[in-house]
Design an enzyme around this catalytic site. Structure first.
Site, mmCIF file in Angstrom:
data_model
loop_
_atom_site.group_PDB
_atom_site.id
_atom_site.type_symbol
_atom_site.label_atom_id
_atom_site.label_comp_id
_atom_site.label_asym_id
_atom_site.label_seq_id
_atom_site.Cartn_x
_atom_site.Cartn_y
_atom_site.Cartn_z
ATOM 1 N N ASP A 11 51.237 -52.120 76.343
ATOM 2 C CA ASP A 11 50.589 -52.110 77.671
ATOM 3 C C ASP A 11 51.465 -51.322 78.658
ATOM 4 O OD1 ASP A 11 51.663 -55.292 79.144
ATOM 5 O OD2 ASP A 11 52.605 -54.094 77.554
ATOM 6 N N HIS A 242 63.160 -55.879 77.956
ATOM 7 C CA HIS A 242 62.282 -56.668 77.087
ATOM 8 C C HIS A 242 61.813 -55.874 75.857
ATOM 9 C CE1 HIS A 242 62.134 -59.932 79.979
ATOM 10 N NE2 HIS A 242 61.666 -59.143 80.919
HETATM 11 O O1 RIB Z 1 57.589 -60.611 79.461
HETATM 12 C C1 RIB Z 1 57.880 -59.239 79.294
HETATM 13 C C2 RIB Z 1 56.747 -58.530 78.630
HETATM 14 O O2 RIB Z 1 55.601 -58.511 79.491
HETATM 15 C C3 RIB Z 1 57.059 -57.049 78.354
HETATM 16 O O3 RIB Z 1 56.348 -56.639 77.215
HETATM 17 C C4 RIB Z 1 56.524 -56.358 79.559
HETATM 18 O O4 RIB Z 1 56.185 -54.996 79.314
HETATM 19 C C5 RIB Z 1 55.285 -57.153 79.827
HETATM 20 O O5 RIB Z 1 54.265 -56.662 78.962
HETATM 21 CA CA CA Z 2 54.935 -54.657 77.344
#
Ligand code: RIB
Ligand code: CA
Length: 314
Positions: A11, A242
């Site tokens: 995303d 992340h």
């Molecule tokens: O919690 C972090 C996640 O949520 C990551 O994948 C960030 O891109 C959002 O999609």
């Molecule tokens: Ca993400």
């Protein structure tokens, strides 16, 4: 050793972009496709961004398959422009892509690729798990033919980030996550238990702006938006990595300490989206009975992980 075939379900999203460029710059990984999902942005924006990123990287040979627009069991909660920008690219407002997504939807693309290359494809979801759950529904045999699912998401023992209870990717579609976590395939969960320990500080982030690499330069241009979010909402000087952390696991799993626990996902009430592991529980009460254990990342070598991520772009 042959590069590992992966499909990234994404995303994009600033940290998604970092993860995609990290994967494209790593000889250990062979990105055979991007599939797109709502989360940081709506699915149509995620799709345009995925196409743009592959154009920037000179990799328009890699197909993009557009995913679904809605979670399994209810309306999408909406994008997070205050985190990733209105455009999911730090408000760079890039021109539209010149390329187009393939005709088949993400779930069909995933199912076809996995069944064409049995045992070879690793699915790397770094957004909500809706497309993965739909692919399972379309072709249940993928559970026996996927090499592994390595996802960024969840929070076993750590607090949430989307809510005090839940991590954003799971919170965006808890029903899909519970299906994915119960399918019986090999799943590694790279969640907040480790990604909230991996903080890229300003001295780390400076590597992107000093690097001449066009992918690093693109990331450098997006970072101010992302750093402002963490400063304003988390009092953090730096960013959490992340999604790149899931790629780091794929490249070098020794960076992480893992535990193997079955997981259920809460779908009701204030805890909606919380991933509940049965931690060393020999009783395995009914909701967790007969559930396959997941490989859950519970600790990480932070400096080595950051060094690995920067070594490919910085
Ligand atoms: O919690 C972090 C996640 O949520 C990551 O994948 C960030 O891109 C959002 O999609
Ligand atoms: Ca993400």
């Amino acid at each position: 050793m042959a590069a590992r075939k992966i499909i990234i379900d994404t995303d994009p999203g600033i940290d998604d972009t970092m993860a995609i460029f990290f994967a494209l710059s790593s000889p250990e990984l062979d990105v055979v496709g991007l599939t797109t999902i709502f989360g940081n942005v709506h699915t149509d924006v995620a799709t345009a961004n995925a196409l743009r990123l592959l154009e920037i990287a000179g990799r328009t040979d890699i197909p993009v398959a557009k995913g679904t627009d809605q979670p399994l069991a209810g309306p999408f909660g909406g994008p997070v422009p205050y985190v990733h920008g209105e455009d999911g690219q730090g408000n760079l407002h890039l021109p539209p892509p010149n390329t187009q997504a393939v005709a088949e939807p993400a779930a069909q693309f995933i199912a076809e690729q996995v069944m064409t290359f049995p045992g070879e494809i690793t699915l790397v979801p770094i957004g909500p798990l809706t497309n993965i759950a739909l692919a399972l529904r379309l072709e249940p045999r993928i559970a026996d033919n996927v090499r592994e699912v390595v996802l960024m998401g969840g929070n076993a023992l750590a607090p949430g980030n989307a809510t005090p209870a839940a991590e954003a990717n799971i919170h965006n579609d808890p029903e899909a996550a519970d299906v994915v976590f119960g399918a019986g395939w090999e799943v590694t969960m790279v969640g907040l238990d480790v990604t909230h320990k991996i903080v890229m500080r300003p001295d780390h982030l400076a590597a992107y702006s000093t690097a001449s690499h066009p992918l690093a330069q693109h990331i450098a241009r997006m970072l101010p938006c992302y750093r402002n979010f963490y400063a304003d909402y988390h009092d953090l000087t730096g960013i959490f990595t992340h999604d790149p952390s899931a790629m780091a696991y794929l490249i070098d799993p020794t960076l992480f300490k893992t535990a193997q626990w079955p997981v259920r996902v809460e779908t009701q009430g204030v805890g909606r989206g919380k991933t509940w592991p049965a931690v060393n529980d020999k009783r395995l009460l009914p909701p967790w009975q007969n559930r396959p254990p997941l490989n859950i990342c519970v600790d990480v070598d932070v400096e080595r992980t950051i060094r690995l991520i920067l070594s490919r772009l910085g």
